[in-house]
Design an enzyme around this catalytic site. Structure first.
Site, mmCIF file in Angstrom:
data_model
loop_
_atom_site.group_PDB
_atom_site.id
_atom_site.type_symbol
_atom_site.label_atom_id
_atom_site.label_comp_id
_atom_site.label_asym_id
_atom_site.label_seq_id
_atom_site.Cartn_x
_atom_site.Cartn_y
_atom_site.Cartn_z
ATOM 1 C CB CYS A 74 40.975 9.378 23.461
ATOM 2 S SG CYS A 74 40.912 8.165 24.607
ATOM 3 N N GLY A 86 39.144 5.271 25.036
ATOM 4 C CA GLY A 86 38.629 5.883 26.053
ATOM 5 C C GLY A 86 39.170 5.456 27.472
ATOM 6 C CD1 TRP A 87 42.272 2.704 27.032
ATOM 7 C CD2 TRP A 87 41.024 0.952 27.645
ATOM 8 N NE1 TRP A 87 42.815 1.662 26.101
ATOM 9 C CE2 TRP A 87 41.869 0.585 26.428
ATOM 10 C CE3 TRP A 87 39.856 0.216 27.692
ATOM 11 C CZ2 TRP A 87 41.751 -0.895 25.736
ATOM 12 C CZ3 TRP A 87 39.919 -1.152 27.087
ATOM 13 C CH2 TRP A 87 40.932 -1.604 26.140
ATOM 14 C CG ASP A 88 45.389 4.934 27.772
ATOM 15 O OD1 ASP A 88 45.835 4.500 28.729
ATOM 16 O OD2 ASP A 88 45.411 4.223 26.611
ATOM 17 N NE ARG A 89 44.766 9.434 23.249
ATOM 18 C CZ ARG A 89 44.885 9.487 22.045
ATOM 19 N NH1 ARG A 89 44.840 10.535 21.164
ATOM 20 N NH2 ARG A 89 44.218 8.280 21.348
ATOM 21 N NE ARG A 125 47.819 2.402 27.959
ATOM 22 C CZ ARG A 125 47.169 1.500 27.285
ATOM 23 N NH1 ARG A 125 47.994 0.286 27.176
ATOM 24 N NH2 ARG A 125 46.243 1.663 26.636
#
Length: 581
Positions: free
Chosen positions: A319, A322-325, A371
């Site tokens: 994404c 590179g640390w959520d989706r 988050r």
């Protein structure tokens, strides 16, 4: 006080306790590889050791050191490179990747991607590397970090000072935009090719990430010089973590939750080569009308279809950062393939859950604390979403069966053995034989893609089917009923039953057992077994999550009814009876 006490008391059982401790640590502090010392560092070290132990159950691996975050500050301190299946012989399945060269390419290419989050292999499936990363860095970040490195390295730019491949002309011109991007992205491309990655799936809803009017990141699909033209690029836009606040505000209900594709910053349309969509029976032109459930399901089907292709090419998913989706889909892929019995075959549900939470999310820098404070609960969504992918249509075995099985036979009929045939060293019946050969790059791993059936004809098929289905002694060859059954390792062999007593390699079988020298191989998993395995993972997650982090209650409706997911949590902790979570 009661809630605080509950959070301080992980549930009984070593697996549950370990997961609870992991979630507590995850929800309290942001992991950074460069942070060392203290009690937090000791907890992280325990988590890392546990991950290495779980990887080592099924794979031979090497570790790329990142102890102080020198490669990437928010990647694991011990980056695992899976070389081959632990049961595969070195001669038959030796990786073409040399760890020393891989580490060198990583060091050279890390500047190419946002926040230095380089292309990193995280799953090994059928000899293919499934990788993750951030998107490409834009000029602002690239110049900023190269200048920083130059200043703090005493004037020598270690990032680019590669004596063997920088000519004098290159050195003189590298401050120009084109020259710099050629250099940096050239190393990124070399790394991708070294890992045999062909498919790049971009989850960004933007072509470039813009902040304060500046392009802070780029992506392969809009690289002006088309340096990535030799790769198969897929633009599969998926909502960012901000969208998952809507998920939380709707009482953790994803059904009917549709992303607003008309927002100004959304400019990346869905773009998938037709050759990759023909077998999926999905109307991709309708993607903007899909709710969050259907969109996630269809993207996962696409990724599974890609890694099941006949070539030996790997896959990159990314994404922006590179640390959520990215961990959402990496985690779903890992769990789905595990549920099919195709990877991590020796791990129990609690163990695969721990591994994917710890490695795919925590150690790769998902900012859970941030988050949760914003209500962007993409992490929770990932594991609750497992209930939507339990059916066979999400199984990696489905497409393999479709390619391998002849018309007129189903999986259950192929796997069904008449009692009189069990223990025989001959084929399933006198009318046909069932042969298996190892798949390229994954010797010893059974896959349906390698199955070839040689029937004597439609009449023989019908007669065999009738005899099997009419026999009360017919059995299904599955992990649940016969965990001691041995599966083929190499060569062309016929199906043998668990009653064969020899455990030597002469009969091309390896027995599944408790001995540390005996390594379980990929297993046949029925659709019902897949469902139960994923449901067990989901239930374990819900129970542990409710005891440690918990959900933030939304304002009650006028009727005062408790929300659907909160109701599930009440059941999960045993306060209200229910047949299922």
């Amino acid at each position: 006080m009661a809630a605080a006490a509950a959070r301080g008391c992980p549930p009984a059982g070593s697996g549950d306790r370990a997961l609870a401790e992991l979630l507590l640590e995850f929800s309290r502090a942001q992991y950074r590889a460069k942070d060392g010392g203290g009690a937090a560092a000791a907890k992280v070290e325990r988590i890392e050791r546990r991950c290495l132990e779980l990887f080592g159950r099924d794979y031979r691996y090497s570790v790329i050191p990142n102890v102080h975050g020198e490669i990437c500050a928010h990647y694991p301190r011990h980056i695992v490179f899976l070389e081959r299946d632990a049961g595969a012989s070195r001669d038959s399945c030796e990786s073409n990747v040399q760890v020393g060269k891989l580490q060198d390419l990583i060091n050279r290419s890390k500047m190419a991607r946002c926040r230095g989050r380089f292309v990193c292999p995280v799953i090994l499936y059928k000899g293919k590397h499934i990788c993750r990363s951030a998107t490409l860095a834009g000029w602002g970040e690239l110049y900023g970090r190269t200048g920083y490195n130059y200043i703090f390295s005493g004037g020598s730019d270690d990032a680019w000072a590669d004596a063997e491949d920088i000519s004098e002309e290159d050195s003189a011109l590298r401050n120009a935009d084109t020259q710099l991007f050629d250099k940096v992205r050239g190393h990124d491309i070399k790394l991708l090719r070294y890992l045999s990655v062909r498919y790049i799936c971009d989850l960004m809803v933007e072509n470039k990430k813009v902040k304060f009017g500046l392009n802070v990141t780029s992506s392969e699909k809009v690289d002006k010089a088309q340096r990535y033209a030799d790769f198969t690029l897929l633009s599969i836009p998926y909502p960012g973590c901000e969208f998952f606040k809507d998920y939380k505000d709707r009482d953790y209900t994803a059904e009917g939750l549709i992303f607003n594709w008309k927002q100004d910053y959304v400019d990346a349309p869905l773009n998938i080569p037709v050759s990759l969509t023909q077998s999926l029976n999905i109307d991709w032109s309708e993607y903007q009308s899909w709710d969050l459930i259907q969109q996630t399901q269809n993207y996962l089907k696409l990724l599974i279809s890609i890694i099941n292709s006949d070539d030996d090419s790997g896959l990159l998913v990314h994404c922006i950062s590179g640390w959520d989706r990215t961990p959402l889909f990496i985690s779903l892929l890992r769990l789905s393939l595990w549920a099919d019995g195709l990877i991590h075959t020796s791990l129990e549900p609690s163990e695969i859950l721990y591994l994917t939470v710890a490695y795919d999310w925590f150690l790769f820098g998902h900012m859970l604390v941030d988050r949760l404070s914003k209500g962007e609960e993409i992490f929770f969504f990932c594991f609750n979403f497992l209930k939507h992918i339990t059916s066979e249509e999400f199984s990696a075995l489905k497409s393999q069966r479709r390619k391998s099985f002849p018309p007129g036979f189903t999986l259950e009929e192929i796997c069904m053995l008449k009692q009189k045939d069990r223990g025989s060293t001959t084929s399933l019946s006198s009318d046909f034989s069932l042969g298996m050969e190892s798949s390229p790059g994954a010797a010893g791993s059974f896959t349906y893609e390698a199955v070839e059936l040689m029937p004597a004809g439609a009449q023989a098929q019908a007669a065999w089917r009738k005899s099997c289905t009419s026999s009360p002694q017919a059995v299904l060859w599955s992990r649940a009923q016969h965990s001691e059954d041995r599966l083929p390792s190499t060569g062309m062999v016929e199906v043998k039953s668990s009653s064969s007593s020899s455990s030597t390699h002469s009969d091309n079988f390896l027995r599944i057992g408790s001995s540390p020298l005996e390594v379980p191989r990929s297993r046949l998993v029925s659709a019902s077994d897949r469902e139960s395995r994923l449901e067990e993972v989901r239930s374990a997650f819900l129970a542990s999550y409710s005891r440690t982090i918990g959900l933030k209650a939304v304002p009650p409706s006028p009727s005062g009814a408790i929300g659907g997911l909160l109701e599930q949590f009440v059941r999960g902790v045993g306060l209200r009876g229910s047949s299922t979570l």
